[in-house]
Design a protein around this motif. Structure first.
Motif, short mmCIF file in Angstrom:
data_model
loop_
_atom_site.label_atom_id
_atom_site.label_comp_id
_atom_site.label_asym_id
_atom_site.label_seq_id
_atom_site.Cartn_x
_atom_site.Cartn_y
_atom_site.Cartn_z
N UNK A 236 26.25 43.55 33.54
CA UNK A 236 27.25 43.35 34.59
C UNK A 236 26.75 42.38 35.66
N UNK A 237 25.43 42.37 35.86
CA UNK A 237 24.86 41.49 36.87
C UNK A 237 24.54 40.10 36.33
N UNK A 238 24.23 40.03 35.04
CA UNK A 238 23.68 38.80 34.47
C UNK A 238 24.68 37.99 33.65
N UNK A 239 25.64 38.67 33.01
CA UNK A 239 26.53 37.99 32.07
C UNK A 239 27.95 37.91 32.62
N UNK A 249 22.88 34.41 33.29
CA UNK A 249 22.03 33.96 34.39
C UNK A 249 20.56 34.14 34.01
N UNK A 250 19.93 33.07 33.55
CA UNK A 250 18.54 33.14 33.11
C UNK A 250 17.58 33.37 34.28
N UNK A 251 17.96 32.92 35.46
CA UNK A 251 17.10 33.09 36.62
C UNK A 251 16.83 34.57 36.90
N UNK A 252 17.85 35.39 36.70
CA UNK A 252 17.69 36.83 36.93
C UNK A 252 16.89 37.49 35.81
N UNK A 253 17.03 36.97 34.59
CA UNK A 253 16.27 37.53 33.48
C UNK A 253 14.78 37.24 33.65
N UNK A 261 12.26 41.13 26.34
CA UNK A 261 13.09 42.15 25.69
C UNK A 261 14.54 42.05 26.15
N UNK A 262 14.74 41.91 27.45
CA UNK A 262 16.10 41.82 28.00
C UNK A 262 16.83 40.61 27.44
N UNK A 263 16.15 39.47 27.40
CA UNK A 263 16.78 38.24 26.89
C UNK A 263 17.21 38.43 25.44
N UNK A 264 16.32 38.99 24.62
CA UNK A 264 16.66 39.18 23.20
C UNK A 264 17.82 40.15 23.03
N UNK A 265 17.80 41.27 23.75
CA UNK A 265 18.86 42.26 23.60
C UNK A 265 20.22 41.71 24.03
N UNK A 266 20.23 40.85 25.05
CA UNK A 266 21.49 40.28 25.52
C UNK A 266 22.01 39.18 24.59
N UNK A 267 21.07 38.46 23.95
CA UNK A 267 21.48 37.35 23.09
C UNK A 267 21.55 37.71 21.62
N UNK A 268 20.98 38.86 21.25
CA UNK A 268 20.99 39.28 19.85
C UNK A 268 22.39 39.34 19.24
N UNK A 305 22.16 25.09 31.51
CA UNK A 305 22.79 24.25 32.52
C UNK A 305 22.55 24.89 33.89
N UNK A 306 21.60 24.30 34.66
CA UNK A 306 21.26 24.81 35.99
C UNK A 306 20.90 26.30 35.97
N UNK A 307 19.91 26.63 35.16
CA UNK A 307 19.40 28.01 35.04
C UNK A 307 20.41 28.97 34.47
N UNK A 308 21.49 28.44 33.92
CA UNK A 308 22.49 29.28 33.25
C UNK A 308 22.47 28.96 31.75
N UNK A 309 22.53 30.00 30.93
CA UNK A 309 22.60 29.83 29.48
C UNK A 309 24.05 29.95 29.08
N UNK A 310 24.63 28.86 28.59
CA UNK A 310 26.07 28.79 28.33
C UNK A 310 26.33 28.74 26.83
#
Length: 451
Positions: A236-239, A249-253, A261-268, A305-310
């Motif tokens: 809810x905070x990041x996506x 929002x990669x900056x928060x990750x 772990x968080x990055x993989x679970x969100x992008x898996x 794009x500017x610390x955002x993964x789109x």
């Protein structure tokens, strides 16, 4: 066993007496026990048997046995044949995987065509233990250690509450005949090695091994549930998401203690592998990360794009892909264009002209235009003179000023005349084609949006 299975079905809301249940039946002890138990409990059951033709006469024997069993107990039977070895070889997968794909593919078709509600599979507690150890030996995440689920879509497993020994006792008590698959006694496949060698050795070393492991699996289930809850809160905070794209929002990750772990679970869910996720975080950690492109195993394309993964949902192509070479011409008599986007063209005398200041409308001096128009995407080196300015500006710099992402840049169309940009469609016209005091005729081009 009957009462345990009945209670398990009710507690886990697997199905009701009004549902039509298709039972996968190999002819072995477990599947025969499940079919008989559900029939005895009063459920509306039918059987489904696959002949994989992997064991010669034994495979045909199994089929004949299932036919006789269903006939003796007045149970409708559906059966099919597969050339499993040929299928597996053509797809470059193992025999086990090939048989699984064929079996569940047929089950899905049968559920739809015959209007069944669920397919029941005869997994029990010992299968849970075997699956756990297999997954652990191969390397897996937390989800792979949570065991077999009682319900997964239309697949239900009513016997996960009972052990192999309980199934054996049930079969004996009810004088049920079944057939043995001779390959079950061969320690060639991984599951058979677990069943015949490894688990008995662990059980010998620790008589409470099975019970202890099942407790651990339940604890892991609880941990996984908590983990999902935490990830949902982070999500809810990041996506953020809209109809066109998913933005993370990669900056928060990066700031999270468990960023990998968080990055993989969100992008898996979008097909990004652990390695790609690590590469994404490495790039995002740089001070000036911009424009790096990534591809998921599902074919989804994304950029930083500017610390955002789109992640673009409709998979637009990246720069230098074939889409950038698309060209469409518009002749001087056209008053409507439908491809690649809907445009309306109209001319009028300057005396009749009514100015509309909208991004989707381009008003230019008709006498300064050379036909045919050309619609194309931007390319490296493109320049124009933005409306209100005197000097040329690189289109790439203009996009930066407009804060366009790479995806947005690639979706922009240019309207050109005689190799000059007349209109960056929806954004800015070229100052050289503007309406002046000397203009006699006006050409208006409008992007027509769907109502």
């Amino acid at each position: 066993m009957l009462s345990k299975v009945e209670s398990y079905i009710v507690e886990n809301k697997l199905f009701a007496h009004g549902n039509r249940i298709l039972v996968g039946v190999s002819g072995g002890r477990d599947s025969i026990a499940l079919l008989f138990a559900l029939k005895k409990l009063g459920y509306n059951v039918s059987a489904a048997h696959c002949n994989f033709h992997l064991r010669g006469d034994e495979s045909n024997r199994d089929q004949q046995f299932v036919e006789a069993f269903c006939n003796n107990h007045s149970i409708p039977l559906f059966q099919t044949d597969f050339q499993t070895e040929e299928y597996s070889k053509s797809r470059h997968i193992s025999i086990e995987m090939g048989a699984r794909e064929l079996r569940y593919g047929w089950f899905d078709k049968l559920l739809d065509s015959e209007k069944f509600d669920f397919i029941a599979i005869a997994h029990h507690l010992d299968d849970v233990i075997e699956t756990f150890l297999i997954n652990m030996s191969r390397g897996t995440g937390l989800q792979g250690l949570t065991g077999i689920k009682p319900k997964n879509g239309r697949i239900v497993r009513p016997m996960l509450c009972v052990s192999r020994d309980e199934v054996t006792d049930f079969v004996s008590e009810n004088n049920l005949r079944y057939v043995d698959d001779s390959t079950n006694f061969e320690s060639v496949y991984m599951r058979n090695k677990m069943r015949n060698i490894i688990i008995p050795s662990l059980q010998e070393a620790n008589p409470t091994f099975k019970k202890s492991l099942l407790t651990s699996i339940e604890n892991l289930n609880q941990a996984y549930g908590f983990n999902l809850h935490y990830l949902e809160m982070l999500k809810k905070e990041i996506v953020s998401e809209n109809e066109e794209e998913i933005v993370i929002d990669l900056d928060k990750i990066i700031k999270d203690e468990f960023s990998d772990y968080v990055c993989f679970e969100l992008l898996k869910p979008y097909g990004f592998s652990p390695k790609v996720c690590r590469d994404i975080l490495t790039v995002a950690a740089k001070k000036n990360c911009q424009g790096d492109q990534f591809l998921s195993n599902l074919g989804l394309k994304a950029i930083i794009n500017r610390k955002k993964f789109v992640i673009k949902k409709n998979n637009p192509t990246f720069a230098n892909d074939n889409a950038s070479e698309e060209i469409y011409t518009i002749d001087g008599n056209a008053d409507m264009v439908v491809k690649p986007l809907a445009l309306k063209l109209s001319k009028c005398a300057i005396e009749d002209f009514v100015l509309r200041k909208e991004p989707v409308v381009c008003n230019i001096d008709s006498d300064l235009i050379e036909f045919p128009f050309v619609l194309r995407h931007w390319k490296k080196g493109d320049t124009f003179i933005p409306f209100g300015m005197k000097g040329r500006k690189k289109l790439s710099d203009f996009f930066i000023d407009e804060k366009l992402s790479i995806f947005e840049k690639e979706s922009v169309w240019l309207l050109t005349s005689g190799n000059e940009i007349v209109w960056v469609v929806g954004l800015r016209t070229d100052n050289r084609f503007r309406i002046t005091k000397n203009t006699k005729r006006v050409l208006t081009i409008e992007v027509v949006t769907k109502s």
